[in-house]
Design a protein around this motif. Structure first.
Motif, PDB file in Angstrom:
ATOM      1  N   ASN A   7       0.806  -1.217   0.000  1.00 57.76           N
ATOM      2  CA  ASN A   7       0.000   0.000   0.000  1.00 57.76           C
ATOM      3  C   ASN A   7       0.844   1.275   0.000  1.00 57.76           C
ATOM      4  O   ASN A   7       0.319   2.364   0.202  1.00 57.76           O
ATOM      5  N   LEU A   8       2.129   1.134  -0.228  1.00 56.01           N
ATOM      6  CA  LEU A   8       3.001   2.299  -0.363  1.00 56.01           C
ATOM      7  C   LEU A   8       2.909   2.857  -1.779  1.00 56.01           C
ATOM      8  O   LEU A   8       2.627   2.131  -2.729  1.00 56.01           O
ATOM      9  N   ALA A   9       3.168   4.132  -1.907  1.00 58.28           N
ATOM     10  CA  ALA A   9       3.137   4.772  -3.223  1.00 58.28           C
ATOM     11  C   ALA A   9       4.149   5.901  -3.266  1.00 58.28           C
ATOM     12  O   ALA A   9       4.459   6.525  -2.242  1.00 58.28           O
ATOM     13  N   MET A  10       4.676   6.150  -4.462  1.00 56.23           N
ATOM     14  CA  MET A  10       5.495   7.329  -4.720  1.00 56.23           C
ATOM     15  C   MET A  10       4.563   8.417  -5.242  1.00 56.23           C
ATOM     16  O   MET A  10       3.859   8.208  -6.230  1.00 56.23           O
ATOM     17  N   VAL A  11       4.547   9.549  -4.556  1.00 58.24           N
ATOM     18  CA  VAL A  11       3.584  10.604  -4.850  1.00 58.24           C
ATOM     19  C   VAL A  11       4.320  11.912  -5.089  1.00 58.24           C
ATOM     20  O   VAL A  11       5.212  12.281  -4.311  1.00 58.24           O
ATOM     21  N   ALA A  58      12.842  22.367  -3.570  1.00 57.05           N
ATOM     22  CA  ALA A  58      13.767  23.297  -2.918  1.00 57.05           C
ATOM     23  C   ALA A  58      14.873  22.562  -2.171  1.00 57.05           C
ATOM     24  O   ALA A  58      15.648  23.184  -1.442  1.00 57.05           O
ATOM     25  N   ALA A  59      14.928  21.227  -2.334  1.00 58.45           N
ATOM     26  CA  ALA A  59      15.954  20.373  -1.713  1.00 58.45           C
ATOM     27  C   ALA A  59      15.807  20.280  -0.202  1.00 58.45           C
ATOM     28  O   ALA A  59      16.793  20.157   0.530  1.00 58.45           O
ATOM     29  N   VAL A  60      14.561  20.317   0.283  1.00 62.97           N
ATOM     30  CA  VAL A  60      14.271  20.060   1.695  1.00 62.97           C
ATOM     31  C   VAL A  60      13.756  18.633   1.801  1.00 62.97           C
ATOM     32  O   VAL A  60      12.804  18.259   1.109  1.00 62.97           O
ATOM     33  N   GLY A  61      14.386  17.829   2.661  1.00 69.31           N
ATOM     34  CA  GLY A  61      13.990  16.433   2.796  1.00 69.31           C
ATOM     35  C   GLY A  61      13.664  16.060   4.228  1.00 69.31           C
ATOM     36  O   GLY A  61      14.121  16.707   5.178  1.00 69.31           O
ATOM     37  N   THR A  62      12.863  15.000   4.384  1.00 70.01           N
ATOM     38  CA  THR A  62      12.443  14.543   5.713  1.00 70.01           C
ATOM     39  C   THR A  62      12.576  13.032   5.842  1.00 70.01           C
ATOM     40  O   THR A  62      12.269  12.278   4.917  1.00 70.01           O
ATOM     41  N   GLY A 122       2.521  28.153  -5.660  1.00 73.02           N
ATOM     42  CA  GLY A 122       3.271  28.933  -4.686  1.00 73.02           C
ATOM     43  C   GLY A 122       4.083  28.123  -3.702  1.00 73.02           C
ATOM     44  O   GLY A 122       4.643  28.691  -2.756  1.00 73.02           O
ATOM     45  N   LYS A 123       4.175  26.801  -3.898  1.00 74.39           N
ATOM     46  CA  LYS A 123       4.926  25.948  -2.976  1.00 74.39           C
ATOM     47  C   LYS A 123       5.858  25.039  -3.768  1.00 74.39           C
ATOM     48  O   LYS A 123       5.593  24.741  -4.938  1.00 74.39           O
ATOM     49  N   PRO A 124       6.943  24.571  -3.129  1.00 79.54           N
ATOM     50  CA  PRO A 124       7.813  23.628  -3.832  1.00 79.54           C
ATOM     51  C   PRO A 124       7.050  22.345  -4.187  1.00 79.54           C
ATOM     52  O   PRO A 124       6.113  21.955  -3.480  1.00 79.54           O
ATOM     53  N   THR A 125       7.451  21.695  -5.254  1.00 83.67           N
ATOM     54  CA  THR A 125       6.878  20.409  -5.616  1.00 83.67           C
ATOM     55  C   THR A 125       7.426  19.331  -4.684  1.00 83.67           C
ATOM     56  O   THR A 125       8.627  19.276  -4.415  1.00 83.67           O
ATOM     57  N   ILE A 126       6.526  18.486  -4.189  1.00 76.01           N
ATOM     58  CA  ILE A 126       6.887  17.440  -3.231  1.00 76.01           C
ATOM     59  C   ILE A 126       7.052  16.110  -3.952  1.00 76.01           C
ATOM     60  O   ILE A 126       6.268  15.772  -4.839  1.00 76.01           O
ATOM     61  N   TYR A 127       8.053  15.337  -3.539  1.00 83.52           N
ATOM     62  CA  TYR A 127       8.234  13.954  -3.986  1.00 83.52           C
ATOM     63  C   TYR A 127       8.402  13.100  -2.733  1.00 83.52           C
ATOM     64  O   TYR A 127       9.348  13.311  -1.965  1.00 83.52           O
ATOM     65  N   MET A 128       7.502  12.165  -2.505  1.00 81.30           N
ATOM     66  CA  MET A 128       7.586  11.393  -1.269  1.00 81.30           C
ATOM     67  C   MET A 128       7.129   9.956  -1.474  1.00 81.30           C
ATOM     68  O   MET A 128       6.402   9.634  -2.418  1.00 81.30           O
ATOM     69  N   GLU A 156       2.324   6.074   2.770  1.00 85.77           N
ATOM     70  CA  GLU A 156       1.262   5.094   2.855  1.00 85.77           C
ATOM     71  C   GLU A 156       0.007   5.704   2.230  1.00 85.77           C
ATOM     72  O   GLU A 156      -0.288   6.887   2.446  1.00 85.77           O
ATOM     73  N   ALA A 157      -0.718   4.907   1.475  1.00 83.58           N
ATOM     74  CA  ALA A 157      -1.926   5.415   0.820  1.00 83.58           C
ATOM     75  C   ALA A 157      -2.858   6.048   1.843  1.00 83.58           C
ATOM     76  O   ALA A 157      -3.120   5.496   2.906  1.00 83.58           O
ATOM     77  N   GLY A 158      -3.321   7.254   1.515  1.00 79.29           N
ATOM     78  CA  GLY A 158      -4.235   7.979   2.387  1.00 79.29           C
ATOM     79  C   GLY A 158      -3.564   8.961   3.320  1.00 79.29           C
ATOM     80  O   GLY A 158      -4.236   9.776   3.953  1.00 79.29           O
ATOM     81  N   ILE A 159      -2.229   8.910   3.414  1.00 81.58           N
ATOM     82  CA  ILE A 159      -1.492   9.774   4.338  1.00 81.58           C
ATOM     83  C   ILE A 159      -0.850  10.926   3.564  1.00 81.58           C
ATOM     84  O   ILE A 159      -0.201  10.724   2.541  1.00 81.58           O
ATOM     85  N   VAL A 160      -1.023  12.147   4.081  1.00 85.03           N
ATOM     86  CA  VAL A 160      -0.692  13.361   3.318  1.00 85.03           C
ATOM     87  C   VAL A 160       0.769  13.771   3.400  1.00 85.03           C
ATOM     88  O   VAL A 160       1.223  14.615   2.620  1.00 85.03           O
ATOM     89  N   GLY A 161       1.539  13.238   4.354  1.00 79.58           N
ATOM     90  CA  GLY A 161       2.932  13.622   4.493  1.00 79.58           C
ATOM     91  C   GLY A 161       3.751  12.482   5.046  1.00 79.58           C
ATOM     92  O   GLY A 161       3.327  11.804   5.988  1.00 79.58           O
ATOM     93  N   LYS A 162       4.950  12.258   4.490  1.00 85.04           N
ATOM     94  CA  LYS A 162       5.742  11.117   4.943  1.00 85.04           C
ATOM     95  C   LYS A 162       7.223  11.392   4.714  1.00 85.04           C
ATOM     96  O   LYS A 162       7.739  12.412   5.147  1.00 85.04           O
TER      97      LYS A 162
END
Length: 362
Positions: free
Chosen positions: A133-137, A164-168, A143-149, A152-158
């Motif tokens: 159930n994992l996905a690359m999104v 902008a080269a900010v990672g988590t 007005g915001k940097p593009t996110i690549y993450m 888990e399906a249904g979860i908005v941040g991971k």
């Protein structure tokens, strides 16, 4: 988890449009996630699904008040997937509702390559049933940097990075208290991924009142890195050591504001091993552009010392099947301001179940 490719979805538009597309594209995965977490809450926390949704309702009020756009996105996910709105909120607050009783152990690392480039990496360990159930999104917002993450399906941040080269990266912590008037950690991760720098991310979380549960976010951009030992009663920020490293596992190193009983006995062992392995690499002359994903997978994240509860985590058959953790993926992000990118490998690095290498952006 069988070696396979992750789903890749590109989301863009208004918060509602982003949520609708997320829910529609990942509906089967979201339905499976709900089934898994219903069972997991029942087993680990003795909470019925109706009790879980009651706690989720408290968080919904907080999310709507503090981050209305993210709340709108969650409502869109629910509509797109054809599920209750509170069920999507529950997925996004699963760490808080479980009060740390989910034992997802992970090992994360930030390493300075140059003054203007960092490598950010992690093994993400969790129950194998979640793997499908994992996905690359990717998320494109005005007005915001593009996110690549990877999420888990249904979860908005991971776990991931932005243009902008900010990672988590994320390390789960088991500690009390929990405060539903503050941000759930997956919303906090999303806010970090919407930020143009580490400093802006830290300020945003502080301005919104902090997070609801004790967790560690390892955050980096091209010029800085911090280990954010977060809790609803106080935070500690860990800087890079003299070698430009920050390593973390599943216990707080400096945050003493919380009640943190010992829980994962392997967490200090994994951290010690991480420091030993990176120290050996530094002593051998590895630095700068030598710090590449293949090297980290081979020399650090494939390590099996103290197996099965190693950096490359294997299932511990002494645990109940629903909470047996293993490494589901490894991610190595190259946070170069001019060309941020990442490599993701499924399964345990260096093992027979390691899957193909995928890249973000795709």
């Amino acid at each position: 988890m069988p070696a396979t490719q992750l789903s890749r979805i590109t989301l863009r538009g208004t918060p509602r449009e982003i949520g609708l597309a997320h829910g529609e594209n990942l509906k089967p995965q979201i339905l499976r996630q709900l089934h898994i977490y219903k069972s997991m809450f029942e087993y680990t926390s003795r909470l019925s699904w109706s009790q879980v949704l009651k706690v989720a309702a408290e968080f919904q009020s907080t999310i709507q008040k503090l981050t209305p756009e993210i709340h709108t996105e969650m409502m869109g996910i629910a509509e797109g997937a054809g599920v209750q709105a509170l069920e999507i909120v529950a997925l996004n607050c699963r760490s808080e509702i479980a009060l740390g009783k989910f034992s997802d152990g992970c090992t994360s690392l930030s390493w300075r390559k140059h003054d203007h480039a960092r490598v950010l990496a992690q093994n993400w360990d969790w129950t194998a049933s979640v793997g499908e159930n994992l996905a690359m999104v990717s998320i494109e917002q005005s007005g915001k940097p593009t996110i690549y993450m990877v999420t888990e399906a249904g979860i908005v941040g991971k776990i991931g990075f932005n243009s902008a080269a900010v990672g988590t990266c994320l390390n789960a912590i088991r500690a009390r208290p929990m405060d539903p008037s503050k941000l759930p950690i997956h919303v906090a991760l999303r806010l970090c991924l919407e930020s143009p720098s580490v400093a802006d991310a830290v300020k945003t979380l502080q301005d919104l009142g902090g997070v609801a549960s004790a967790q560690h976010i390892l955050i980096a951009d091209s010029t800085s890195a911090l280990g954010l030992e977060l809790s609803p009663v106080g935070n500690k920020y860990l800087p890079e050591n003299p070698s430009g490293l920050i390593g973390h596992t599943n216990h707080f190193l400096e945050n003493r504001y919380v009640d943190e009983p010992p829980w994962l006995s392997d967490s200090p062992i994994r951290l010690w091993r991480l420091n030993e392995l990176t120290g050996e690499l530094i002593a051998s002359g590895v630095h700068g552009d030598d710090i590449v994903p293949a090297l980290l997978r081979r020399k650090v994240f494939s390590d099996t010392f103290n197996a099965p509860q190693a950096i490359a985590c294997q299932e511990d058959e002494s645990r109940h099947e629903i909470i047996r953790s293993s490494t589901l993926f490894n991610i190595v992000m190259d946070l170069d301001r001019g060309n941020p990118r990442a490599e993701i490998s499924l399964g345990r690095p260096g093992s027979d179940d390691e899957g193909p290498i995928m890249t973000m952006p795709w």
